[in-house]
Design an enzyme around this catalytic site. Sequence first.
Site, short mmCIF file in Angstrom:
data_model
loop_
_atom_site.label_atom_id
_atom_site.label_comp_id
_atom_site.label_asym_id
_atom_site.label_seq_id
_atom_site.Cartn_x
_atom_site.Cartn_y
_atom_site.Cartn_z
N THR A 151 0.82 -1.21 0.00
CA THR A 151 0.00 0.00 0.00
C THR A 151 0.87 1.27 0.00
OG1 THR A 151 -1.61 -1.22 1.29
CG2 THR A 151 -1.85 1.18 1.27
N GLY A 190 3.03 -3.25 8.28
CA GLY A 190 3.24 -3.59 9.70
C GLY A 190 4.70 -3.87 10.00
N GLU A 433 -6.01 -5.89 4.13
CA GLU A 433 -6.03 -7.07 3.26
C GLU A 433 -7.23 -7.05 2.31
OE1 GLU A 433 -3.12 -8.66 3.79
OE2 GLU A 433 -3.70 -9.32 1.82
C1 LIG Z 1 1.08 -12.07 16.00
C2 LIG Z 1 0.54 -11.47 14.92
C3 LIG Z 1 -0.59 -12.25 14.19
C4 LIG Z 1 -1.26 -11.47 13.13
C5 LIG Z 1 -2.63 -12.02 12.77
C6 LIG Z 1 -3.11 -11.65 11.44
C7 LIG Z 1 -3.12 -10.21 11.15
C8 LIG Z 1 -3.15 -9.96 9.73
C9 LIG Z 1 -2.39 -8.74 9.43
C10 LIG Z 1 -2.66 -8.34 8.03
C11 LIG Z 1 -2.19 -6.96 7.81
C12 LIG Z 1 -2.69 -6.38 6.57
C13 LIG Z 1 -1.74 -6.48 5.45
C14 LIG Z 1 -2.26 -5.75 4.22
O1 LIG Z 1 -3.24 -5.09 4.25
S1 LIG Z 1 -1.31 -5.98 2.83
C15 LIG Z 1 -2.13 -5.09 1.57
C16 LIG Z 1 -3.35 -5.79 1.11
N1 LIG Z 1 -3.90 -5.11 -0.01
C17 LIG Z 1 -4.95 -5.50 -0.63
O2 LIG Z 1 -5.57 -6.50 -0.25
C18 LIG Z 1 -5.31 -4.72 -1.84
C19 LIG Z 1 -6.70 -4.98 -2.30
N2 LIG Z 1 -6.76 -4.97 -3.73
C20 LIG Z 1 -6.74 -6.11 -4.50
O3 LIG Z 1 -6.66 -7.21 -3.98
C21 LIG Z 1 -6.85 -5.97 -5.98
O4 LIG Z 1 -6.27 -4.88 -6.48
C22 LIG Z 1 -8.29 -6.04 -6.45
C23 LIG Z 1 -8.76 -7.47 -6.18
C24 LIG Z 1 -9.18 -5.07 -5.73
C25 LIG Z 1 -8.40 -5.74 -7.94
O5 LIG Z 1 -7.28 -6.16 -8.63
P1 LIG Z 1 -6.96 -5.76 -10.15
O6 LIG Z 1 -7.27 -4.33 -10.33
O7 LIG Z 1 -5.62 -6.25 -10.47
O8 LIG Z 1 -7.95 -6.69 -10.81
P2 LIG Z 1 -9.30 -6.40 -11.58
O9 LIG Z 1 -10.36 -5.87 -10.69
O10 LIG Z 1 -9.04 -5.68 -12.85
O11 LIG Z 1 -9.60 -7.90 -11.90
C26 LIG Z 1 -8.84 -8.62 -12.85
C27 LIG Z 1 -9.10 -10.09 -12.68
O12 LIG Z 1 -8.28 -10.61 -11.63
C28 LIG Z 1 -9.03 -11.30 -10.71
N3 LIG Z 1 -8.37 -11.23 -9.41
C29 LIG Z 1 -8.11 -10.14 -8.68
N4 LIG Z 1 -7.46 -10.50 -7.57
C30 LIG Z 1 -7.27 -11.83 -7.61
C31 LIG Z 1 -6.68 -12.78 -6.76
N5 LIG Z 1 -6.14 -12.44 -5.59
N6 LIG Z 1 -6.67 -14.06 -7.14
C32 LIG Z 1 -7.23 -14.44 -8.27
N7 LIG Z 1 -7.83 -13.59 -9.13
C33 LIG Z 1 -7.84 -12.30 -8.79
C34 LIG Z 1 -10.36 -10.61 -10.75
O13 LIG Z 1 -11.39 -11.41 -10.21
C35 LIG Z 1 -10.51 -10.40 -12.24
O14 LIG Z 1 -10.90 -11.61 -12.83
P3 LIG Z 1 -11.73 -11.58 -14.16
O15 LIG Z 1 -13.07 -11.03 -13.79
O16 LIG Z 1 -11.03 -10.69 -15.14
O17 LIG Z 1 -11.79 -13.02 -14.56
C1 LIG Z 2 -4.31 -1.73 10.51
C2 LIG Z 2 -3.88 -1.78 9.08
C3 LIG Z 2 -2.77 -2.51 8.73
C4 LIG Z 2 -2.32 -2.53 7.41
N1 LIG Z 2 -1.20 -3.24 7.10
C5 LIG Z 2 -0.72 -3.20 5.83
C6 LIG Z 2 0.51 -3.84 5.49
O1 LIG Z 2 1.14 -4.48 6.33
N2 LIG Z 2 0.98 -3.74 4.24
C7 LIG Z 2 0.31 -3.07 3.27
O2 LIG Z 2 0.79 -3.01 2.15
N3 LIG Z 2 -0.86 -2.46 3.55
C8 LIG Z 2 -1.38 -2.50 4.80
N4 LIG Z 2 -2.57 -1.87 5.11
C9 LIG Z 2 -3.25 -1.14 4.06
C10 LIG Z 2 -4.55 -1.78 3.65
O3 LIG Z 2 -4.33 -2.97 2.93
C11 LIG Z 2 -5.36 -0.77 2.83
O4 LIG Z 2 -5.70 0.27 3.72
C12 LIG Z 2 -6.59 -1.41 2.26
O5 LIG Z 2 -6.26 -2.29 1.21
C13 LIG Z 2 -7.61 -0.37 1.75
O6 LIG Z 2 -7.04 0.50 0.85
P1 LIG Z 2 -7.13 2.10 1.01
O7 LIG Z 2 -6.66 2.45 2.35
O8 LIG Z 2 -6.46 2.65 -0.17
O9 LIG Z 2 -8.67 2.42 0.96
P2 LIG Z 2 -9.43 3.06 -0.25
O10 LIG Z 2 -9.38 2.13 -1.41
O11 LIG Z 2 -9.00 4.44 -0.48
O12 LIG Z 2 -10.89 3.03 0.34
C14 LIG Z 2 -11.63 4.18 0.73
C15 LIG Z 2 -13.09 4.00 0.27
O13 LIG Z 2 -13.12 3.94 -1.15
C16 LIG Z 2 -13.91 2.83 -1.57
N5 LIG Z 2 -13.40 2.29 -2.82
C17 LIG Z 2 -12.10 2.21 -3.26
N6 LIG Z 2 -12.05 1.58 -4.44
C18 LIG Z 2 -13.30 1.25 -4.78
C19 LIG Z 2 -13.89 0.55 -5.87
N7 LIG Z 2 -13.15 0.07 -6.85
N8 LIG Z 2 -15.23 0.40 -5.88
C20 LIG Z 2 -15.98 0.86 -4.87
N9 LIG Z 2 -15.47 1.51 -3.80
C21 LIG Z 2 -14.17 1.69 -3.74
C22 LIG Z 2 -13.77 1.82 -0.42
O14 LIG Z 2 -14.87 0.93 -0.41
C23 LIG Z 2 -13.75 2.74 0.79
O15 LIG Z 2 -15.07 3.02 1.18
C24 LIG Z 2 -3.03 -1.83 6.41
C25 LIG Z 2 -4.17 -1.09 6.77
C26 LIG Z 2 -4.60 -1.05 8.09
C27 LIG Z 2 -5.81 -0.26 8.44
#
Ligand SMILES: CCCCCCCCCCCCCC(=O)SCCNC(=O)CCNC(=O)[C@H](O)C(C)(C)COP(=O)(O)OP(=O)(O)OC[C@H]1O[C@@H](n2cnc3c(N)ncnc32)[C@H](O)[C@@H]1OP(=O)(O)O
Ligand SMILES: Cc1cc2nc3c(=O)[nH]c(=O)nc-3n(C[C@H](O)[C@H](O)[C@H](O)COP(=O)(O)OP(=O)(O)OC[C@H]3O[C@@H](n4cnc5c(N)ncnc54)[C@H](O)[C@@H]3O)c2cc1C
Length: 667
Positions: A151, A190, A433
């Site tokens: 991010t 993180g 996530e």
């Molecule tokens: C002790 C400690 C313990 C800790 C406990 C736990 C804590 C945990 C801590 C955690 C800390 C937090 C850590 C963090 O936060 S790390 C940061 C996490 N960030 C995110 O999760 C970002 C969210 N954004 C995305 O995942 C993608 O950009 C999305 C999905 C929104 C769109 O993406 P994009 O713009 O590239 O794609 P498209 O919309 O043009 O779609 C194109 C095609 O791709 C397909 N597609 C998309 N994605 C996937 C996929 N994954 N596998 C398979 N396919 C996938 C999709 O269905 C479509 O298919 P089709 O319709 O064309 O067939």
């Molecule tokens: C506690 C915490 C820990 C994190 N840890 C990590 C980490 O370790 N590593 C890392 O890389 N990231 C991390 N992140 C970042 C996190 O993955 C992002 O904050 C998250 O993916 C959301 O993205 P954003 O903040 O850009 O929100 P935005 O995308 O800006 O969202 C703001 C609003 O816009 C809307 N929006 C955005 N896009 C669309 C769309 N296409 N259609 C409709 N609505 C939309 C959302 O629904 C939301 O209401 C962490 C975040 C938090 C809060």
Amino acid sequence: MNKINQDLQRERNNCSFNVQELTTLIDGGLEKTKERKYRESVFLSKKDGIFDGVPEEYLSHKERYENNIRKSVYLFGLVRKMQGEGKTSITNYRDLIGGLLGSSVLRDGSSLGLHYIMFMPAILNQGNEEQQAKWLPRAWNCSIVGSFAQTELGHGTFIRGLETTATYDASTREFVLHSPTLTSYKWWPGGLGHTANYCIVVAQLYTKGVCHGIHSFIVQVRDEETHMPLPGIKVGEIGAKLGLNAVNNGFLGFDSVRIPRSHMLMKHAQVLEDGTYVKSRNSKLNYGAMVFVRVVIVFDMVNYLSKAVTIAVRFSAVRRQSQLKAGQPECQILDYVTQQHKLFIGIAACHALRITADKLWNTFNDINDELVGGNLERLPELHALACCLKAVTTADAAAYVERCRLACGGHGYMMSSNLPLTYGQVTAACTYEGENTVLLLQTARFLVKTYQQKDTKKLTPTVAYLKTAAANGFCDTWSNTVEGVINGFQLVALRKISHCVECMTKRVNSGMSFEDAWNMTSVQLVAAAEAHCRVIVISTFFEEIRELAKTASAELKEILYQLVDLYSVYWALEKLSDLLLYTPITHKDVEQMRLWYEETLTKIRPNAVGLVDAFDIRDDILQSTLGSYDGRVYERLMEEAMKSPLNAEPVNETFHKYLKPFMQGKL
Ligand SMILES: CCCCCCCCCCCCCC(=O)SCCNC(=O)CCNC(=O)[C@H](O)C(C)(C)COP(=O)(O)OP(=O)(O)OC[C@H]1O[C@@H](n2cnc3c(N)ncnc32)[C@H](O)[C@@H]1OP(=O)(O)O
Ligand SMILES: Cc1cc2nc3c(=O)[nH]c(=O)nc-3n(C[C@H](O)[C@H](O)[C@H](O)COP(=O)(O)OP(=O)(O)OC[C@H]3O[C@@H](n4cnc5c(N)ncnc54)[C@H](O)[C@@H]3O)c2cc1C
């Protein structure tokens, strides 16, 4: 052992089933219970190492970080020891890192969490064999500590829009990492602030003048000896947050930082020495680590929720307030049906979501095996499933935890109840996530495609109902049973999806672009994805309980079915407008359904304490004044209050400095 509160003891005496039997079922067998208890005893044995004399909330931001590092190092040292002894399977490892450490012992998270949850999984998922052999042993024994930097200030959701660049220089066989704008600074990772010395950086790959989209790179950010940021690296912490304040989320910028070619993770796509780009079989394979974490999060939410309901139910058995009937003693607040309505859904949800998470975990592993073998067919299904379950579970858990907090009245607002911190942890998961709305839209995208292909293609198991529910005669009369509710939800999901498709088609036919039509329809699309997820959770819960009940005692079987009833009917009533719109449910059916709900609450009431006792959460994991096993609520509240640094002296110096002069009109 302290004397047990009498009300709690009476609840336990009246419990109709064997609590231990349910604990074993939750753990997945006696062996698993033993393993869990062993892990807990190892991690909680040296209490001085991890529990604080002064509660963490009284520390400054900086002290809190330092204290968390001290505790994390002790705890993850134990993890390392267990790894050495070969006592960590992948499932154990998930329960250990996420369950025991993430959601239990380290109440405010850990800045080493990302190292385990994302840094190592990303290398495993995206690194080739050589890279895994180079990096994983060092990461496993923590001689390097990593984070996951995807991010940026400007982009979190839309990862194709990330701005950090990694430009290949064939003359030196290096990538040059650069942050061209303020918004391209990494933001949130993180542990990145002051803990990690390496991280996975997600950046736009340029080679031979062409951009090939985002790829992952291993980047050293700090010197291994001095921990000073390396030249060209600007790194720090992003500041205080609603929760997770010990996690040390960081920012990171690059000023033309060079890394070797071998630091690009090359399992799926490669850059050859001369700069030639070799494409991956599927660019979404790079997103594997995110899918893994989404699955882990579902388990994590169940852990948090189990804690919250344990606290709130035990408190509600101890707390007496108001009279149900005039002249009678004040009753336990657990006897109010409104209180049962607030709490019992949380208990049922722990079971429903845990059982569904187990299924998702198995699906994740099966599909991953297929991916390794080159079969990508089920990747979209896995992605759609992980997205909606992550979104619905985190949103539900956050809502139920907040209900638990409110159900404890004023005392729930105390930090010492542990409910505020728990809420802070859970609500964060609605955003990280993958932000929940965005994830539900991903599931909707899959559902719309599936719906459009349903008459020509064989449907995968999780969406097969889209065909059966479309058949003539399906659910043409309403039945107030769990099967009836499942059929009803299947019809709702099908009709919502078909309605979305109709709306979009009409809009496109009237001249709107597909993208605008999608956007106009997106509120309904999100609701359709949620309805689909409800089908998955309720039907999985029901089917699995039917299986588990086969070997359960009669008493436990009864309570398990009550929980399934409660979960189904609760959600049917919550989504009544959908049922009224899309199914043949009548006014009379709804009235009967309300009775069914109220009767189920009444049936569960005598076993409420037994049900939360069965989660078997130790007091030193609950860390709550309101929820301890012995029910000494008021004593503990007072004991904790006495730990406030303000109570260390009878008069605070501000009295003489400010208050007194102010009161005497001198200020
Ligand atoms: C002790 C400690 C313990 C800790 C406990 C736990 C804590 C945990 C801590 C955690 C800390 C937090 C850590 C963090 O936060 S790390 C940061 C996490 N960030 C995110 O999760 C970002 C969210 N954004 C995305 O995942 C993608 O950009 C999305 C999905 C929104 C769109 O993406 P994009 O713009 O590239 O794609 P498209 O919309 O043009 O779609 C194109 C095609 O791709 C397909 N597609 C998309 N994605 C996937 C996929 N994954 N596998 C398979 N396919 C996938 C999709 O269905 C479509 O298919 P089709 O319709 O064309 O067939
Ligand atoms: C506690 C915490 C820990 C994190 N840890 C990590 C980490 O370790 N590593 C890392 O890389 N990231 C991390 N992140 C970042 C996190 O993955 C992002 O904050 C998250 O993916 C959301 O993205 P954003 O903040 O850009 O929100 P935005 O995308 O800006 O969202 C703001 C609003 O816009 C809307 N929006 C955005 N896009 C669309 C769309 N296409 N259609 C409709 N609505 C939309 C959302 O629904 C939301 O209401 C962490 C975040 C938090 C809060």
